[in-house]
Design a protein around this motif. Sequence first.
Motif, PDB file in Angstrom:
ATOM      1  N   PRO A 127       0.897  -1.268   0.119  1.00  0.00           N
ATOM      2  CA  PRO A 127      -0.238  -0.035  -0.088  1.00  0.00           C
ATOM      3  C   PRO A 127       0.753   1.422   0.016  1.00  0.00           C
ATOM      4  O   PRO A 127       1.896   1.247   0.860  1.00  0.00           O
ATOM      5  CB  PRO A 127      -0.698  -0.282   1.185  1.00  0.00           C
ATOM      6  CG  PRO A 127      -0.804  -1.708   1.775  1.00  0.00           C
ATOM      7  CD  PRO A 127       0.529  -2.024   1.247  1.00  0.00           C
ATOM      8  N   GLU A 128       0.724   2.023  -1.028  1.00  0.00           N
ATOM      9  CA  GLU A 128       1.522   3.499  -0.944  1.00  0.00           C
ATOM     10  C   GLU A 128       0.766   4.734  -0.782  1.00  0.00           C
ATOM     11  O   GLU A 128       1.374   5.810  -0.724  1.00  0.00           O
ATOM     12  CB  GLU A 128       2.275   3.418  -2.458  1.00  0.00           C
ATOM     13  CG  GLU A 128       3.086   2.284  -2.755  1.00  0.00           C
ATOM     14  CD  GLU A 128       4.555   2.773  -2.050  1.00  0.00           C
ATOM     15  OE1 GLU A 128       4.713   4.005  -1.863  1.00  0.00           O
ATOM     16  OE2 GLU A 128       5.355   1.591  -1.667  1.00  0.00           O
ATOM     17  N   ALA A 129      -0.438   4.631  -0.813  1.00  0.00           N
ATOM     18  CA  ALA A 129      -1.254   5.622  -0.287  1.00  0.00           C
ATOM     19  C   ALA A 129      -2.644   5.023   0.444  1.00  0.00           C
ATOM     20  O   ALA A 129      -3.063   4.182   0.213  1.00  0.00           O
ATOM     21  CB  ALA A 129      -1.731   6.527  -1.354  1.00  0.00           C
ATOM     22  N   LEU A 130      -3.143   5.727   1.479  1.00  0.00           N
ATOM     23  CA  LEU A 130      -4.094   5.526   2.284  1.00  0.00           C
ATOM     24  C   LEU A 130      -4.989   6.636   2.556  1.00  0.00           C
ATOM     25  O   LEU A 130      -4.586   7.826   2.516  1.00  0.00           O
ATOM     26  CB  LEU A 130      -3.926   5.004   3.793  1.00  0.00           C
ATOM     27  CG  LEU A 130      -2.994   3.775   3.999  1.00  0.00           C
ATOM     28  CD1 LEU A 130      -2.772   3.638   5.298  1.00  0.00           C
ATOM     29  CD2 LEU A 130      -3.632   2.494   3.238  1.00  0.00           C
ATOM     30  N   GLU A 131      -6.268   6.632   2.609  1.00  0.00           N
ATOM     31  CA  GLU A 131      -7.052   7.765   2.860  1.00  0.00           C
ATOM     32  C   GLU A 131      -8.193   7.419   3.519  1.00  0.00           C
ATOM     33  O   GLU A 131      -8.775   6.264   3.696  1.00  0.00           O
ATOM     34  CB  GLU A 131      -7.622   8.400   1.172  1.00  0.00           C
ATOM     35  CG  GLU A 131      -8.306   7.607   0.369  1.00  0.00           C
ATOM     36  CD  GLU A 131      -8.541   8.090  -0.886  1.00  0.00           C
ATOM     37  OE1 GLU A 131      -9.782   8.335  -1.153  1.00  0.00           O
ATOM     38  OE2 GLU A 131      -7.507   8.574  -1.582  1.00  0.00           O
ATOM     39  N   LEU A 132      -9.150   8.298   4.119  1.00  0.00           N
ATOM     40  CA  LEU A 132     -10.375   8.384   4.751  1.00  0.00           C
ATOM     41  C   LEU A 132     -11.373   9.051   3.776  1.00  0.00           C
ATOM     42  O   LEU A 132     -11.408  10.045   3.532  1.00  0.00           O
ATOM     43  CB  LEU A 132     -10.310   9.295   5.929  1.00  0.00           C
ATOM     44  CG  LEU A 132      -9.962   8.529   7.024  1.00  0.00           C
ATOM     45  CD1 LEU A 132      -9.976   9.462   8.455  1.00  0.00           C
ATOM     46  CD2 LEU A 132     -10.725   7.187   7.564  1.00  0.00           C
ATOM     47  N   PRO A 133     -12.333   8.248   3.165  1.00  0.00           N
ATOM     48  CA  PRO A 133     -13.384   8.483   2.331  1.00  0.00           C
ATOM     49  C   PRO A 133     -14.115   9.453   3.128  1.00  0.00           C
ATOM     50  O   PRO A 133     -14.546   9.418   4.171  1.00  0.00           O
ATOM     51  CB  PRO A 133     -14.061   7.327   1.876  1.00  0.00           C
ATOM     52  CG  PRO A 133     -13.338   6.257   2.285  1.00  0.00           C
ATOM     53  CD  PRO A 133     -12.206   6.603   3.215  1.00  0.00           C
ATOM     54  N   GLY A 134     -14.678  10.386   2.520  1.00  0.00           N
ATOM     55  CA  GLY A 134     -15.772  11.537   3.193  1.00  0.00           C
ATOM     56  C   GLY A 134     -15.355  12.920   2.938  1.00  0.00           C
ATOM     57  O   GLY A 134     -14.405  13.055   2.285  1.00  0.00           O
ATOM     58  N   GLU A 135     -16.034  13.631   3.470  1.00  0.00           N
ATOM     59  CA  GLU A 135     -15.988  15.241   3.424  1.00  0.00           C
ATOM     60  C   GLU A 135     -14.469  15.589   3.780  1.00  0.00           C
ATOM     61  O   GLU A 135     -13.845  16.473   3.021  1.00  0.00           O
ATOM     62  CB  GLU A 135     -16.972  15.958   4.222  1.00  0.00           C
ATOM     63  CG  GLU A 135     -18.304  15.806   3.732  1.00  0.00           C
ATOM     64  CD  GLU A 135     -19.367  16.633   4.212  1.00  0.00           C
ATOM     65  OE1 GLU A 135     -19.000  17.554   4.770  1.00  0.00           O
ATOM     66  OE2 GLU A 135     -20.544  16.457   3.727  1.00  0.00           O
ATOM     67  N   GLN A 136     -13.976  15.132   4.829  1.00  0.00           N
ATOM     68  CA  GLN A 136     -12.763  15.643   5.214  1.00  0.00           C
ATOM     69  C   GLN A 136     -11.395  15.244   4.493  1.00  0.00           C
ATOM     70  O   GLN A 136     -11.456  14.125   4.243  1.00  0.00           O
ATOM     71  CB  GLN A 136     -12.254  15.331   6.832  1.00  0.00           C
ATOM     72  CG  GLN A 136     -11.086  15.778   7.264  1.00  0.00           C
ATOM     73  CD  GLN A 136     -10.626  15.369   8.733  1.00  0.00           C
ATOM     74  OE1 GLN A 136     -11.425  14.690   9.347  1.00  0.00           O
ATOM     75  NE2 GLN A 136      -9.576  16.017   9.128  1.00  0.00           N
ATOM     76  N   TRP A 137     -10.385  16.102   3.953  1.00  0.00           N
ATOM     77  CA  TRP A 137      -9.239  15.701   3.321  1.00  0.00           C
ATOM     78  C   TRP A 137      -8.303  15.116   4.143  1.00  0.00           C
ATOM     79  O   TRP A 137      -7.655  15.664   4.719  1.00  0.00           O
ATOM     80  CB  TRP A 137      -8.769  16.960   2.599  1.00  0.00           C
ATOM     81  CG  TRP A 137      -8.169  16.692   1.421  1.00  0.00           C
ATOM     82  CD1 TRP A 137      -8.341  16.711   0.051  1.00  0.00           C
ATOM     83  CD2 TRP A 137      -6.644  16.325   1.237  1.00  0.00           C
ATOM     84  NE1 TRP A 137      -7.463  16.411  -0.684  1.00  0.00           N
ATOM     85  CE2 TRP A 137      -6.484  16.244  -0.133  1.00  0.00           C
ATOM     86  CE3 TRP A 137      -5.783  16.214   2.268  1.00  0.00           C
ATOM     87  CZ2 TRP A 137      -5.139  15.856  -0.464  1.00  0.00           C
ATOM     88  CZ3 TRP A 137      -4.388  15.700   1.860  1.00  0.00           C
ATOM     89  CH2 TRP A 137      -4.120  15.673   0.484  1.00  0.00           C
ATOM     90  N   VAL A 138      -8.317  13.744   3.909  1.00  0.00           N
ATOM     91  CA  VAL A 138      -7.261  13.030   4.826  1.00  0.00           C
ATOM     92  C   VAL A 138      -6.711  12.002   3.875  1.00  0.00           C
ATOM     93  O   VAL A 138      -7.173  11.354   3.348  1.00  0.00           O
ATOM     94  CB  VAL A 138      -7.981  12.393   5.855  1.00  0.00           C
ATOM     95  CG1 VAL A 138      -6.756  11.538   6.626  1.00  0.00           C
ATOM     96  CG2 VAL A 138      -8.583  13.302   7.011  1.00  0.00           C
ATOM     97  N   LEU A 139      -5.242  12.148   3.771  1.00  0.00           N
ATOM     98  CA  LEU A 139      -4.464  11.418   2.919  1.00  0.00           C
ATOM     99  C   LEU A 139      -3.220  11.029   3.316  1.00  0.00           C
ATOM    100  O   LEU A 139      -2.521  11.770   4.014  1.00  0.00           O
ATOM    101  CB  LEU A 139      -4.265  12.054   1.294  1.00  0.00           C
ATOM    102  CG  LEU A 139      -3.595  11.294   0.258  1.00  0.00           C
ATOM    103  CD1 LEU A 139      -4.216   9.942  -0.128  1.00  0.00           C
ATOM    104  CD2 LEU A 139      -3.231  12.298  -1.065  1.00  0.00           C
TER     105      LEU A 139
END
Length: 229
Positions: free
Chosen positions: A190-202
């Motif tokens: 895994p080279e990128a993770l994020e939280l789906p949804g309105e908040q920008w989290v990467l």
Amino acid sequence: MSKPLIGISTYLEPAKWGVWDMPAALLPAGYPRLVQAAGGLAAMVPPDSPSYAGEVVARLDGLVVAGGADVEPVRYGAEPHPRTGPPARERDAWELALIEAALASGTPLLGICRGMQLLNVALGGTLVQHLGGHTGGPGAFGEHTVKPVPGTRYASVVPEETGVPTYHHQAADRLGDGLVVSAYAADGTPEALELPGEQWVLGVQWHPEMGGDLRVMEALVSAAAVTAG
């Protein structure tokens, strides 16, 4: 419109410059330069008491958690691997508190290398403590390609497969609560993770501050500009 203020976590290390040899708050210059090139104002955020994390994050429009030392395995319930580096307990505690404060406040958040790993750990995930092929050797960045996962925030920013500067020997294993993988290396790491949804989290496992692609940081700065109003 004023530029958004992007805080970047720093090292606290012994350092030498001129006639001086003493502890210093350090940050490779690539980090603030990348923020500046992407249209933000860069502010170094040195380790402090975790109790102040919320107050610090409240003054920022966006947060970058920088790369650095291995996360202490006790943070995710594991015994140290022989190749895991010495702990940076003060920095672990501070940056985990910064991440938790950013998540709680809706502050746009980018984790780089160690920062991505800490994001995973903060949300209850675990790490692979040693893998090969993701550095250029001691003190040298390598390069490999990452492939975005269609439909993710990362893919909306960088839709094509790209070569990235990389220097890590650990990676996300079990994902933290709510996180999804948004890019993979050719070997499945895994080279990128994020939280789906309105908040920008990467979180990205590579080092964009060592390359010329501004898109990930520009996306953070754009999200921070919206937060700043």
